[in-house]
Structures are given as C-alpha cells and as structure tokens.
Design a protein around this motif. Structure first.
Motif, PDB file in Angstrom:
ATOM      1  N   PHE A 191     -19.856  54.232  92.263  1.00  0.00           N
ATOM      2  CA  PHE A 191     -20.241  54.820  90.975  1.00  0.00           C
ATOM      3  C   PHE A 191     -21.485  54.125  90.412  1.00  0.00           C
ATOM      4  O   PHE A 191     -22.385  54.782  89.879  1.00  0.00           O
ATOM      5  N   VAL A 192     -21.530  52.807  90.537  1.00  0.00           N
ATOM      6  CA  VAL A 192     -22.694  52.052  90.045  1.00  0.00           C
ATOM      7  C   VAL A 192     -23.949  52.470  90.814  1.00  0.00           C
ATOM      8  O   VAL A 192     -25.022  52.673  90.214  1.00  0.00           O
ATOM      9  N   ALA A 193     -23.831  52.592  92.132  1.00  0.00           N
ATOM     10  CA  ALA A 193     -24.979  52.968  92.962  1.00  0.00           C
ATOM     11  C   ALA A 193     -25.479  54.367  92.621  1.00  0.00           C
ATOM     12  O   ALA A 193     -26.686  54.629  92.641  1.00  0.00           O
ATOM     13  N   THR A 194     -24.565  55.266  92.291  1.00  0.00           N
ATOM     14  CA  THR A 194     -24.958  56.630  91.934  1.00  0.00           C
ATOM     15  C   THR A 194     -25.777  56.633  90.643  1.00  0.00           C
ATOM     16  O   THR A 194     -26.840  57.263  90.564  1.00  0.00           O
ATOM     17  N   VAL A 195     -25.280  55.923  89.634  1.00  0.00           N
ATOM     18  CA  VAL A 195     -26.002  55.846  88.356  1.00  0.00           C
ATOM     19  C   VAL A 195     -27.348  55.153  88.551  1.00  0.00           C
ATOM     20  O   VAL A 195     -28.381  55.602  88.028  1.00  0.00           O
ATOM     21  N   ALA A 196     -27.359  54.064  89.324  1.00  0.00           N
ATOM     22  CA  ALA A 196     -28.598  53.319  89.558  1.00  0.00           C
ATOM     23  C   ALA A 196     -29.614  54.173  90.313  1.00  0.00           C
ATOM     24  O   ALA A 196     -30.815  54.123  90.022  1.00  0.00           O
ATOM     25  N   SER A 197     -29.147  54.957  91.269  1.00  0.00           N
ATOM     26  CA  SER A 197     -30.043  55.828  92.036  1.00  0.00           C
ATOM     27  C   SER A 197     -30.644  56.904  91.145  1.00  0.00           C
ATOM     28  O   SER A 197     -31.844  57.196  91.215  1.00  0.00           O
ATOM     29  N   TRP A 198     -29.794  57.508  90.311  1.00  0.00           N
ATOM     30  CA  TRP A 198     -30.298  58.532  89.382  1.00  0.00           C
ATOM     31  C   TRP A 198     -31.344  57.931  88.449  1.00  0.00           C
ATOM     32  O   TRP A 198     -32.401  58.528  88.219  1.00  0.00           O
ATOM     33  N   TYR A 199     -31.044  56.763  87.898  1.00  0.00           N
ATOM     34  CA  TYR A 199     -31.973  56.127  86.965  1.00  0.00           C
ATOM     35  C   TYR A 199     -33.286  55.774  87.667  1.00  0.00           C
ATOM     36  O   TYR A 199     -34.375  56.005  87.120  1.00  0.00           O
ATOM     37  N   THR A 200     -33.193  55.236  88.876  1.00  0.00           N
ATOM     38  CA  THR A 200     -34.394  54.848  89.617  1.00  0.00           C
ATOM     39  C   THR A 200     -35.294  56.045  89.888  1.00  0.00           C
ATOM     40  O   THR A 200     -36.517  55.979  89.702  1.00  0.00           O
ATOM     41  N   LEU A 201     -34.694  57.146  90.310  1.00  0.00           N
ATOM     42  CA  LEU A 201     -35.489  58.323  90.662  1.00  0.00           C
ATOM     43  C   LEU A 201     -36.053  59.045  89.437  1.00  0.00           C
ATOM     44  O   LEU A 201     -37.126  59.654  89.518  1.00  0.00           O
ATOM     45  N   ASN A 202     -35.362  58.971  88.328  1.00  0.00           N
ATOM     46  CA  ASN A 202     -35.766  59.766  87.162  1.00  0.00           C
ATOM     47  C   ASN A 202     -36.375  58.989  86.011  1.00  0.00           C
ATOM     48  O   ASN A 202     -36.992  59.578  85.129  1.00  0.00           O
ATOM     49  N   ARG A 203     -36.239  57.658  86.033  1.00  0.00           N
ATOM     50  CA  ARG A 203     -36.694  56.904  84.871  1.00  0.00           C
ATOM     51  C   ARG A 203     -37.607  55.724  85.218  1.00  0.00           C
ATOM     52  O   ARG A 203     -37.937  54.933  84.333  1.00  0.00           O
ATOM     53  N   THR A 204     -38.006  55.578  86.470  1.00  0.00           N
ATOM     54  CA  THR A 204     -38.863  54.454  86.842  1.00  0.00           C
ATOM     55  C   THR A 204     -40.133  54.948  87.536  1.00  0.00           C
ATOM     56  O   THR A 204     -40.167  56.062  88.074  1.00  0.00           O
ATOM     57  N   SER A 205     -41.151  54.104  87.528  1.00  0.00           N
ATOM     58  CA  SER A 205     -42.408  54.446  88.204  1.00  0.00           C
ATOM     59  C   SER A 205     -42.182  54.603  89.698  1.00  0.00           C
ATOM     60  O   SER A 205     -42.730  55.514  90.328  1.00  0.00           O
TER      61      SER A 205
END
Length: 349
Positions: A191-205
C-alpha cells in the motif's frame, strides 16, 4: 465508423458482464443455500481477503515497476523473470545469512542487476524490447531452478524463516475487513509503495520526466533533461519494485519452488495486464491486482470446499479466463506515444 461500432460492442459486452455479475450476487443473497450463495459465503470471509492480500503482493509490486518502465518508453515484459530471480535469491540469501530482511534486500539487488542488464541491452544497444524482455524471463526461468539444483540438490530450496504477521489487537477481529489489520509487513509495504508511486509520477519533477520520456522524448531532451538517464532510472526502479515482489513471494512461503513455471507461475504477466487495465495509474493497477488475486484466492477455496461440481483443473483456470475477459471487454488503454521506441539524448536537437 468501424471504430465507433467496435467501441459500442465492447461497451455493451461490458455492461452485459456487469449485469450478469449483479444478478449472480443478488441470487446469492436471496438464496443463501444455492451455489451462488455458497460461493459468496466463501468469498466474503476474513481468510479469503487475507489470501487476496497475500497473493496481491508480487503482482502489485511487479505492476508498479512495469508502470515506471513503460511510462518512460521502455516496455519491460521481463517482469516475470525479475520476480523469479528475486524469489530464489531472497530465499538463498536468507538461508545463508539467517536474516530475512537482509535476504529481502539481496533479492531486490539481484532483480535490479538483471533489470540493469535489460536496460543496457535495450537503451544502449537498441535491442528489440519485447525480445529482450522474453530473454530476461527465459534466463531467470532456467537459471533459478538450475542454481537451486546445484545448491540444494533439487528445484526447490530448503525452508527458511518467513515474515511475522503484524496484528493490530481489536481491529484484527473485525469480520472480513479484519484481514487488513492482521497481515504480513509486505502487504502494508504494498500500500505504501502504491501511494509513493502515484505521488512520484504525478507530483514530482522526476515523475514528469518519466512521463515526458515516454510521450515526447525529443521535447524532454530539448528542455535539457537526459532522456537516456531517465529511462535507465525508470527501468532500475522497475527492477527494484519487482524484486520486492518476488522476494516477498518466496519469503512469505519460506521456500523457493522451481518446478514447472516456478512458484511465480505467470504473476509477472498478470501484472502487465493489471497495469494496462489500470491505465498506468498505480492505484488503478492495485485495484486490478485485487481483482485477479481475489479470483485466484477464490479458485483455491472453491477447490478446497468442492462447491462447484467441475474438474479442479477447470476451476484453476478461473483467474486466467478472467484476464482474457478483462482484456477483451475493458482492455482498451492508450500506450505512451514513444513506448518501445529508441531514443538517444541529443539526436535531432
């Protein structure tokens, strides 16, 4: 016109499938003693959800890894091979060191190294990505059981330590949903990896670079970002995530099973379907994973309960039939524009 007709047919077929599912559920609720009712009782139990979560781990991690690679423009169908190599290495390292977390780490490292080899072949030497991905799978499929044969005298390894279950008192006793509070640490990491992946792809450079690398690498290159480095990073991330999934799979059982298609048994390919069905969204991929893992858990429990009077070999096909149905009815998704295409930073600038 033909495309519109095809979409209408698929939409109608999808609606028909949903209606059939609704009728099945309603039938089971109205007539608990019927076959649908007995199947629903098997489905909505704490143990069924627990099995679904456990079976989801390798598929979800591989799917997340596949999203990063393909979003960057590199199609990594070697996810199955990454799961296999990390599953074996994780158990072997745990057996040698006696530390399950160190075993997990070494399993991940082996997957990253194999992913790095795949990246070099595809990015540096411009090999066909599909063929290279198949090669990764076949190498792992042959190498892991062979190594087990040499070390342990057979395709299956010795038994090692497994992950301890994390139980939250009180909440773990809740019917059905209690399984969410009585699970392996790998389930929570999923679950943590899913949230982190979404955040990385959508909210980071970096996430924006990955997406641009797969959609318009020339524009990314023009902006001064090295496309090659971004793609290398994305493929290595796919190796890291798939490595966690593979090592978690074998260490949850405490053994690597190398017979046949090995204990991975197609989970890497189902992961590809999961992230395509989820349209490259980590959350969508996780939900798709729950669907396939839930059906896999269901067929295991149906075999044990002998509810359906059909050969067990047919019951075992339920998850794979579901994959075909999903692809046929709902599998329309848009691939990144530059997926599978080679690009060298600096060309045509």
């Amino acid at each position: 016109m033909e495309r519109t007709s095809d979409l209408s047919t698929r939409r109608l077929a999808g609606i028909a499938a949903l209606v059939a599912a609704a009728v099945f559920v309603l039938w089971g609720l109205v007539a608990p003693a019927s076959t649908p009712g007995r199947i629903l009782r098997v489905m909505f139990t704490k143990s069924a959800l627990s099995a679904t979560l456990r079976l989801s781990v390798p598929i979800a991690f591989a799917a997340l890894g596949g999203i990063f690679a393909e979003k960057s423009g590199v199609i990594n169908i070697g996810l199955e091979g990454l799961l296999i190599i990390s599953a074996f290495t994780g158990v072997y390292a745990t057996d040698v060191t006696g530390d399950i977390w160190l075993g997990l780490l070494i399993g991940v490292v082996s997957s990253v190294l194999l992913a790095a080899l795949f990246a070099v072949v595809c990015i540096e030497f411009r090999a066909d990505q599909i063929i290279a991905g198949l090669a990764v799978w076949l190498i792992a499929l042959g190498l892991a059981p062979f190594a087990s044969q040499v070390i342990y005298g057979g395709p299956n390894t010795a038994s090692v330590e497994t992950f301890n279950t994390i139980t939250i008192p009180g909440l773990a006793g809740i019917p059905f949903f209690g399984a969410l509070f009585d699970a392996s640490p790998m389930v929570y990491l999923m679950f943590v990896a899913t949230v982190a992946s979404w955040y990385t792809l959508n909210r980071t450079s970096f996430g924006r670079w990955v997406i641009a690398s797969g959609e318009n690498p020339k524009a990314l290159d023009t902006a001064g970002v090295d496309v090659t480095r971004v793609r290398y990073a994305a493929v290595l991330i796919s190796g890291l995530l798939a490595g966690i999934g593979g090592a978690a799979l074998s260490l949850s059982l405490g053994q690597f099973v190398g017979n046949g298609q090995t204990m991975v048994n197609g989970k890497g390919f189902i992961a590809i379907v999961a992230y395509l069905f989820g349209n490259y969204n980590p959350v969508g991929a996780l939900l798709s994973t729950f669907l396939f893992a839930g059906l896999d858990a269901l067929q295991l429990r149906l075999q044990a309960a002998a509810i359906i009077a059909v050969p067990q070999s047919l019951v075992r096909t339920i998850p794979y039939v579901a994959v075909i149905v999903v692809l046929a009815l709902f599998g329309k998704t848009r691939l990144p524009e530059a997926a599978g295409e080679h690009y060298e930073s600096g060309e045509d600038r």
